[in-house]
Each structure stands twice: as C-alpha cells, then as structure tokens.
Design an enzyme around this catalytic site. Sequence first.
Site, PDB file in Angstrom:
ATOM      1  N   HIS A 307       0.844  -1.197   0.000  1.00 32.59           N
ATOM      2  CA  HIS A 307       0.000   0.000   0.000  1.00 32.59           C
ATOM      3  C   HIS A 307       0.876   1.242   0.000  1.00 32.59           C
ATOM      4  O   HIS A 307       1.936   1.260   0.619  1.00 32.59           O
ATOM      5  CB  HIS A 307      -0.917   0.013   1.235  1.00 32.59           C
ATOM      6  CG  HIS A 307      -2.066   0.966   1.115  1.00 32.59           C
ATOM      7  ND1 HIS A 307      -1.921   2.318   1.368  1.00 32.59           N
ATOM      8  CD2 HIS A 307      -3.348   0.776   0.759  1.00 32.59           C
ATOM      9  CE1 HIS A 307      -3.099   2.910   1.185  1.00 32.59           C
ATOM     10  NE2 HIS A 307      -3.976   2.001   0.815  1.00 32.59           N
ATOM     11  N   ASP A 364      -7.728  -4.172  -1.095  1.00 30.96           N
ATOM     12  CA  ASP A 364      -8.220  -4.433  -2.453  1.00 30.96           C
ATOM     13  C   ASP A 364      -8.196  -5.927  -2.761  1.00 30.96           C
ATOM     14  O   ASP A 364      -9.092  -6.452  -3.432  1.00 30.96           O
ATOM     15  CB  ASP A 364      -7.368  -3.680  -3.479  1.00 30.96           C
ATOM     16  CG  ASP A 364      -7.444  -2.175  -3.299  1.00 30.96           C
ATOM     17  OD1 ASP A 364      -8.563  -1.664  -3.158  1.00 30.96           O
ATOM     18  OD2 ASP A 364      -6.393  -1.523  -3.287  1.00 30.96           O
TER      19      ASP A 364
END
Length: 428
Positions: A307, A364
Amino acid sequence: MANTAELTVDGKSYSFPTLEGTEHEKAFDISNLRDQTGYVTLDRGYKNTGATKSAITFLDGELGILQYRGYSIEDLAAKASFLEVAYLLIYGELPTKEEFNTFETAIRRHTLVNEDMRKIFDGFPVNAHPMGVLSSLVSAMSAFYPDLQGGSDEDKTDLHIIRLLAKIPTIATWSYKRSLGHPMNYPKNQLDYIPNFLNMMFSLPVEDYKVDPVVAEALNVLLILHADHEQNCSTSTVRLVGSSQANIYSSISAGISALWGPLHGGANQEVIEMLEDIKADGGDVSKYVEMAKNAKTTGFRLFGFGHRVYKNFDPRAKIIKKAADDVLSKLGVNDPVLEIAKGLEEAALHDDYFVSRKLYPNVDFYSGIIYRALGIPTNMFTVLFAIGRLPGWIAQWKEMREQKEPIGRPRQIYTGATLREFKPLDQR
C-alpha cells in the site's frame, strides 16, 4: 512561543510557522512562501503536501492506524452499521437512537429515482461500464435538484446529502440489471439499507429473493472499511472541485471519476482479472510468485499487495481477511479463482521476499475475493467502493464548505519553450 522553520534562499533567511495536529502530525506552514521568497515547492503527487486541516479521518501509515472521528476502524467494523458510520463521518458524532431513526427514515423516503432519469440511462450502451453510468447520473442529479446553488441553507444541504445516500444504491443497481437484460428493481423501503441494495441487485420478479445475513454482514463491513481514507485521490478531487463552490452532485461525480482509475478504486477489479489470467494460464501459483519476484525481467506485477500509505500493514486488511475467511467458509464457495487467491495469500504472508518488503495482501485483494464470493460481477466492484466511500466524500465536501476554504489552485514549474517569435503561416 510557536516553533518556526528557517529557510535560507539566496543568502536571505525566512521564517515559517510550524503546526501540530491532535495526533502529533507536524507540518511547516508555507502558505506565504511564494509571496515572501518568489519560490514554490515541487511535490509530485502532493505526497508531502497538506492541502487542508481536517477533523474527519486520521491514519498513520507507519503504525497501521485508521480512525474515523477518533473511533478505531476495528471498533466500528465490529460494532457499527454502515449508516451509523455515515452519520458519524458527516455530522461528527455517533447518532443517538432518535437521531439515527430520523436519519434512516429520511434515507428510506428518498430511495426512488426520478423516472425521467431513466431516459438518460436508456441512452447508455448495454455494455457501458457501471462507473461511467454512475458518474454521469450523479452529475445529472444537479439538474433534477436545481435548488442547491449557494449551499448556505443547512436544511437544504442535509436534504441533498440524504438524496445522495438514498439514490446512489438504486442508480448503481440499474447498470447491473440492464447489462443482464433483466428488469430493473425498485427499492423496498421496508428493508434496511444493505438488504435493500442486495434485493435490487439480485431479486427477480419470477421468484422470491431472501437476503443472506452472511452476505449482508460482509457487505456492511466492506462499506465501513471503505467509508473514508483521508486525503486520497478521489477525496482531494471532491474537495478541489467543491472549492470552486461547485454543487455537491458535481463534486461527488468528480470523485467517482477519480475513484474509477485502476491505481485507486479500480484496484480490486484488477485483482480478480489477474487471478483469472493466472487460472487461464494453468493456475500455477508458484510460477507467478517467481515472476513477481523478478518483475524487472518478467514485467509481471501482483495486484492487491502492499500500500502506498501503509508502510507496515493495512489495518483494514486484517479485518477484511477475517470477513473473507468467514464468507468463504459459511457460503461454501468452490471457485478455482479463489483457490488461486488463497495460494497467493499464503506466499505473501510467509515468503521472505514479500515479508521483508512488507508486501502483504491489502484491502483491495480481500475485497475483490469477497465480492466475487458474493456473486457480485467484476465491473461492479468499484461501484461498491463508491457506495462505501460516499459518506467520506460528503463529509469532506461539507467540511471544506464550512471551513470556507479558498479555491484550490496548485502551482507548477514551467518546463516548456521560452518566448518565441510568431511567424505567419506562409513563412513556416
């Protein structure tokens, strides 16, 4: 006496005040930098630039902390409903029972969408991406509710907020049903917010549809985890567009368009597409793990790992991993694509290459797995993200207006041609 930062330019010193937030984030206030020095800062992607002060969301990427209005994401995901979190983000406090009933009742009363909007909807191709349709129809809402210019009337603003929260799930399901050639479903206001959405998505007029509580709870957690995430691309877009005093519908529509990009909200869709590509190539997880390790040579990149903000772990991923495990277990889903996902997850959590680089599965990765397990088609993943992020966008737009922030106007470093003489066409 407040601390100051000293900057020396061309032999001359300048002082700039420093700031500290309630969670001890520190900043240099360079609001007058250009006026004093003639210089601007160059910060590609605004990674080191704070464009606003905000009391909505706090995150610490190094420590893996995410809080909405001071409440930990762990507590909210475990104990709250999505609409409670929406109220918290937009109005600053968790609602009392009376406040929540009023809020929820108002949303129920505004779930229907003006039938004239279906004429616009019918103009889209059957295979139009739902995000394009959603962005367009949200923008069109400003034409259907033109009594919003100025935005000074608090009650009027609240009504537009209610309309957005109520109608976007209805609009979102239209694209899905039309792509299947199915009749569109109207909302059933006796249902709660998430069951109502699921009913519009999956029910058919020829048979009864019963909302699975496992599905509803998983979606509740997913929407809460996506509800806000500080000044990300789509949120800062909403604030930037809103800073021109554009209405709330135009501002949210811009946020939806920003979210659509594969580097932002489209990432969970790319996760599933990657997994399907691996399956089509024989499903050899170890082969693709090795390709990812040698990405400079192979050009293959694993989507859904690591991330940009969280340097250690994404706190949302821990919560959503449990939700994914629960959904796969309780629904008994047998899907080879999801088996490939489990293999990649195992490698990322235990392989030294991934662990040493902190390339853990992110929100995600797990959200794509859950959406697929719930039977939600891939092109609707980002739409679900938009429904979840809607309260955050509204809260940020509302805060920006209340703080009377000036219109956003970034600077640049010009690198083009210097002054040139114009030559008429016959001399070129």
